[in-house]
Write an enzyme that holds these catalytic residues in place. Structure first.
Site, PDB file in Angstrom:
ATOM      1  CG  HIS A   1     -12.820   2.792  -3.349  1.00 51.47           C
ATOM      2  ND1 HIS A   1     -11.816   3.614  -4.354  1.00 51.47           N
ATOM      3  CD2 HIS A   1     -12.213   2.634  -2.043  1.00 51.47           C
ATOM      4  CE1 HIS A   1     -10.459   3.116  -3.986  1.00 51.47           C
ATOM      5  NE2 HIS A   1     -10.478   3.379  -2.011  1.00 51.47           N
TER       6      HIS A   1
ATOM      7  CG  ASP B   1     -14.788   3.717  -6.779  1.00 51.79           C
ATOM      8  OD1 ASP B   1     -14.590   4.715  -6.132  1.00 51.79           O
ATOM      9  OD2 ASP B   1     -13.371   2.857  -6.976  1.00 51.79           O
TER      10      ASP B   1
ATOM     11  CE1 TYR C   1      -4.226   1.665  -0.027  1.00 51.37           C
ATOM     12  CE2 TYR C   1      -2.653   3.260   1.925  1.00 51.37           C
ATOM     13  CZ  TYR C   1      -4.115   2.976   0.801  1.00 51.37           C
ATOM     14  OH  TYR C   1      -4.577   4.128   1.027  1.00 51.37           O
TER      15      TYR C   1
END
Length: 706
Positions: free
Chosen positions: A674, A639, A476
Site C-alpha cells: 500500500h 497490496d 482525500y
C-alpha cells in the site's frame, strides 16, 4: 481538450472478460474481471506483465520524466532526521543519512547529536532484504531505555514481525513474533513484557492467500524469553471481529486503559484494568474491566493520568474536542472539563508533560501549540511557524523536555526542543538539504453542490506569474483524516517546476471537527465528490487553471475520490492519477481488512447501504462509449490493505469502455504494497512517472529547478 496533441489510440493488451454476474438486492451486477482478484493466478500475473509492458515504455518516453526523476530523487534521498524522544537518559530517533532505501534507528546522549546526524546506529533494516523492501515500521523503547521493541514489514505488507533489541549491545533477543498487525509493542511497567495485536491464524493468512479477509484478532501479552504460543490473551471479541483495541499504561504502572472501536470508526469505548506486580516483580494485568465509556457514541483519546485521574481528549458534547479529567476511583461521576475547542479552533490533540498539558490547536488546518497547567490555565504559546502542521509532539508526564517536529508545504521538517515554560530551541538538521524555491500559500474556497464552502490551500512558486497554469488538485475526504500543510516530494517537485498545487479539505475529513467528518461518510459520501467538483470549478472560474490544465490525484480513499470524480465528471479534468484506490465498493469488504471500512462507507451486504455504494462505485460507474481523461492507475501487486484487484479491475474495465484516444494506463509495482516501507528510490520512480504523465497532459513544460 488537452494542450498537447492526442497520441495514436493506445493498443491495450487483450484481457479476458468472463460472464460472472452477481445479483445483489435484486440488482444484476456484472463482474467480468473477477479472476483478477487472485493476485497469484497465471491470468493475473500475465495481465500485470502485459499492462506494465505497455505503460513502462510510454512513461519512460514522456518528455521531462528524467528531470522529474532527478527532482524527486534528490528530495527523497537527502539526509533527514525525525523527532527525538528520551527514555532512561538515552535519546532515540528515526533518520536516514540520505543514501539508504529504508530509515534507520539511532541513539545518542543528546538530542542535538541525533538531529545533526551524529548518533550511534542502533537498528538498520537495509540489510534485511536484498531488494530493500523490508522496512522498520514501528519502535517502542522501555522506560529505562534498555530494550527496544520493533516491528518489521516485508514488501509493503501490513503483516508485521515483532523483534526485541538490546539497546546497549545492539543485539537482537531471541523473541520473534509473527502474525502481528497495526500496533507497535506496548511495554508493560516491568519492561519485561509487552502487548501487541495479532491474528492467531496468521500462518494460513500469509501463506499465499494474502487477499483473504483477516480473521479474529486479539490483544496478546508476550513475556520475554517465552514461546509465542504461550502468550496470554488480554482482549478479543470473537463474536464481533471488526472490533479492535489500542492499549496505554499509566506512568505509575497502575492502570491499563483500553480504547476500542469497530474497524476504522473514530468513535471509541474506554475501559480500564488494574495492573499489579507478582512476587517476581513481573507486571500482572488483573481480570475485570471497569467501563469509563461503555457506549459507542463519540471519539475519545487517552492523554495521560495523575494517579487515579485519567485525562481524555473527547468529542462527547464537543464536536471540536475538549480535554476532561475522569476520576477512575469513581468512573461514573461527572467529568471535569479543562479545555474546550470552538467553532474556529479544533482541539486536535493533547499531550502530557510535567505539570503541564500541550494543546495542539488546528485553525483552518494549520497547527499551533499552547502550553497550559494542570488546571487548564495558560502558560505559553511557543512560536513554531505559520502554515505548518506537527509531525510529532513528544513529551512525558515526568519531564519538562518537549520535542516538536513541524512540516509545511515549503519544508520537510524543522525540529524544536521546548520546555514547559515555553522556551524554544531549534535543533540543527543534517547537512545536505535540498534548496527549494520560495512558495506562496493561500486559502480559497470552492462551493459544493449544496452550497457548502469547501476550503483548499493553493500553493505555487512565489515568482510565478498570473495564470492560468497547470494545476494538480489533491484530495482525500474520509476516515476523519485531516489534510494539513505538509511536505511531499511529489508536491514540491510539481511546484518547483512551475505547477500550481491545490489541496482540498473535503467533507469526510477531520479538518473541522466531528460534523465535517460525518457530513461526508456513509450515505453522505456523494458530498465528498461534489466538494471536489466545487473546488475544481473554483480553480477554473478564478483563472488559476483551465479544464485542459487540471490534473486530479489521490491515494487510497483518495484514489476512490479520483475514480468517482472521473466517472462522474470526465469533462472536468485533463489527467487523473488514482493511486492504490478503493474502486469496487461492492466487494471491498471481502478482502484483508476491508470489512473494517464499513463503519465509514457502509456495507454492500445491507440493503439500505447498497444503493449509495452502487451509485458511486468507480468500477460500476464506468460506461462504454465514454471519453475518459488520460488516466494513470497505480497500485502494488501485493497490496494487502487495498488489494490490487481494485485497480486492476478498474483499469481493465476503463480500457474496455474508453471511447476517446486518451491513454488509460496501469502502473503496477511488483514487491510493493500500500506504500508503507517503499524504498526511496522506488518512490522517486513512482512520483516521476505520475508527474511526467500529469505534466504531459496539462502542458507543464518548465524545468524543475531551484
Amino acid at each position: 481538450m488537452s494542450l498537447v496533441p492526442d497520441p495514436e489510440p493506445a493498443s491495450y493488451p487483450p484481457a479476458d472478460r468472463d460472464d460472472t454476474v452477481d445479483v445483489l438486492h435484486g440488482v444484476s451486477v456484472p463482474d467480468p474481471y473477477r479472476y483478477l482478484e487472485d493476485p497469484d493466478s497465471p491470468r493475473t500475473t500475465a495481465f500485470v506483465a502485459a499492462q506494465n509492458a505497455v505503460s513502462r515504455p510510454y512513461l519512460d518516453g514522456l518528455a521531462g520524466r528524467e528531470t522529474f526523476l532527478a527532482g524527486t530523487t534528490a528530495l527523497l534521498t537527502a539526509p533527514r532526521t525525525g523527532v527525538p524522544w528520551e527514555r532512561g537518559g538515552h535519546y532515540f530517533m528515526i533518520g536516514n543519512p540520505g543514501e539508504k532505501d529504508q530509515d534507520q534507528l539511532f541513539t545518542a546522549g543528546t538530542p542535538a547529536e541525533l538531529t545533526a546526524g551524529h548518533g550511534r546506529l542502533l537498528l538498520d533494516p537495509n540489510g534485511w532484504s536484498a531488494d530493500g523492501t523490508a522496512a522498520l515500521t514501528g519502535i517502542q523503547v522501555t522506560d529505562d531505555g534498555t530494550l527496544a521493541g520493533y516491528t518489521r514489514s516485508d514488501a509493503g505488507s501490513d503483516w508485521r514481525t515483532v523483534g526485541v533489541l538490546d539497546v546497549e549491545t545492539g543485539e537482537d533477543l531471541p523473541d520473534r513474533l509473527t502474525g502481528a498487525k497495526w500496533l507497535d509493542p506496548t511495554w508493560l511497567p516491568d519492561g519485561l513484557s509487552f502487548l501487541y495485536w495479532c491474528y492467531p491464524d496468521a500462518e494460513t493468512e500469509t501463506s499465499g492467500a494474502f487477499t483473504d479477509a483477516a480473521g479474529i484478532g486479539r490483544l496478546a501479552l508476550h513475556r520475554l524469553g517465552t514461546d509465542q504460543s504461550a502468550d496470554e490473551l488480554i482482549w478479543s471479541r470473537p463474536e464481533a471481529k471488526e472490533w479492535m483495541v489500542d492499549a496505554w499504561f499509566s506512568a505509575d504502572g497502575r492502570w491499563l486503559v483500553l480504547t476500542a472501536s469497530p474497524g476504522t470508526d473514530s468513535r471509541t469505548t474506554v475501559f480500564v484494568r488494574r495492573v499489579a506486580s507478582d512476587e517476581d516483580g513481573r507486571s500482572v494485568i488483573l481480570p475485570g474491566e471497569t467501563p469509563v465509556v461503555a457506549e459507542l457514541a463519540d471519539a475519545h483519546h487517552v492523554v495521560g493520568a495523575d494517579g487515579d485521574i485519567l485525562y481524555l481528549r473527547t468529542e462527547r458534547d464537543a464536536p471540536a474536542g475538549r480535554l476532561v479529567a475522569v476520576d477512575l476511583a469513581s468512573p461514573g461521576s461527572p467529568w471535569k472539563e479543562l479545555i474546550s475547542g470552538t467553532d474556529t479552533q479544533i482541539l486536535s490533540d493533547v499531550s502530557l508533560a510535567r505539570d503541564s498539558f500541550l494543546l495542539m490547536w488546528s485553525v483552518d488546518t494549520a497547527h499551533h501549540l499552547e502550553i497550559v497547567d494542570r488546571s487548564g490555565a495558560f502558560v505559553a504559546a511557543p512560536a513554531l511557524g505559520d502554515q505548518v502542521s506537527f509531525i510529532a509532539v513528544r513529551s512525558r508526564s515526568g519531564s519538562d523536555e518537549i520535542f516538536v517536529g513541524t512540516t509545511g508545504f515549503d519544508h520537510r521538517q524543522l525540529t524544536y526542543r521546548l520546555d514547559t515554560l515555553g522556551a524554544v530551541e531549534r535543533l540543527a538538521g543534517p547537512a545536505g538539504a535540498v534548496e527549494l524555491p520560495a512558495v506562496t500559500a493561500t486559502r480559497i474556497q470552492g462551493i459544493s453542490a449544496d452550497g457548502t464552502p469547501v476550503p483548499m490551500s493553493l500553493v505555487h512558486r512565489a515568482d510565478l506569474a498570473e495564470g492560468p497554469h497547470p494545476t494538480l488538485l489533491y484530495g482525500y475526504g474520509g476516515f476523519d483524516i485531516a489534510l494539513a500543510p505538509s511536505f511531499s516530494a511529489l508536491f514540491a517537485t510539481w511546484i518547483a517546476g512551475g505547477g500550481v498545487l491545490a489541496v482540498a479539505n473535503l467533507r469526510g475529513g477531520g479538518e473541522f471537527g466531528t460534523a465535517w467528518h460525518e457530513a461526508g461518510m456513509l450515505h453522505h459520501k456523494q458530498r465528498v465528490f461534489d466538494d471536489l467538483f466545487g473546488c475544481a470549478e473554483k480553480l477554473v472560474a478564478d483563472g488559476i487553471t483551465t479544464t485542459a490544465q487540471l490534473a486530479v490525484h489521490g491515494r487510497s480513499n483518495g484514489g476512490l475520490l479520483v475514480g468517482a470524480a472521473i466517472t462522474q465528471r470526465p469533462d472536468l479534468f485533463a489527467a487523473a492519477l488514482p493511486t492504490v484506490g478503493v474502486m469496487d465498493m461492492l466487494r471491498f469488504h471481502l478482502f484483508t481488512i476491508g470489512w473494517a471500512w464499513t463503519t465509514e462507507y457502509g456495507s454492500p451486504d445491507r440493503s439500505e447501504d447498497f444503493p449509495t455504494l452502487h451509485a458511486y462505485s468507480p468500477l460500476h460507474a464506468l460506461r462504454e462509449g465514454t471519453r475518459y481523461p488520460p488516466t494513470l492507475v497505480s497500485t502494488g501487486d501485493h497490496d494487502d490493505r487495498v488489494v490490487p484487484a481494485h485497480s486492476l479491475k478498474f483499469g481493465a474495465q476503463m480500457q474496455h469502455c474508453q471511447a476517446g484516444t486518451a491513454p488509460i494506463l496501469l502502473r503496477i509495482d511488483t514487491r510493493a504494497g500500500h506504500g508503507m516501507g517503499k524504498p526511496a528510490t522506488a518512490l522517486a520512480q513512482e512520483y516521476a512517472d505520475q508527474l511526467a504523465f500529469a505534466a504531459h497532459w496539462t502542458g507543464l513544460r518548465a524545468p524543475v529547478t531551484g
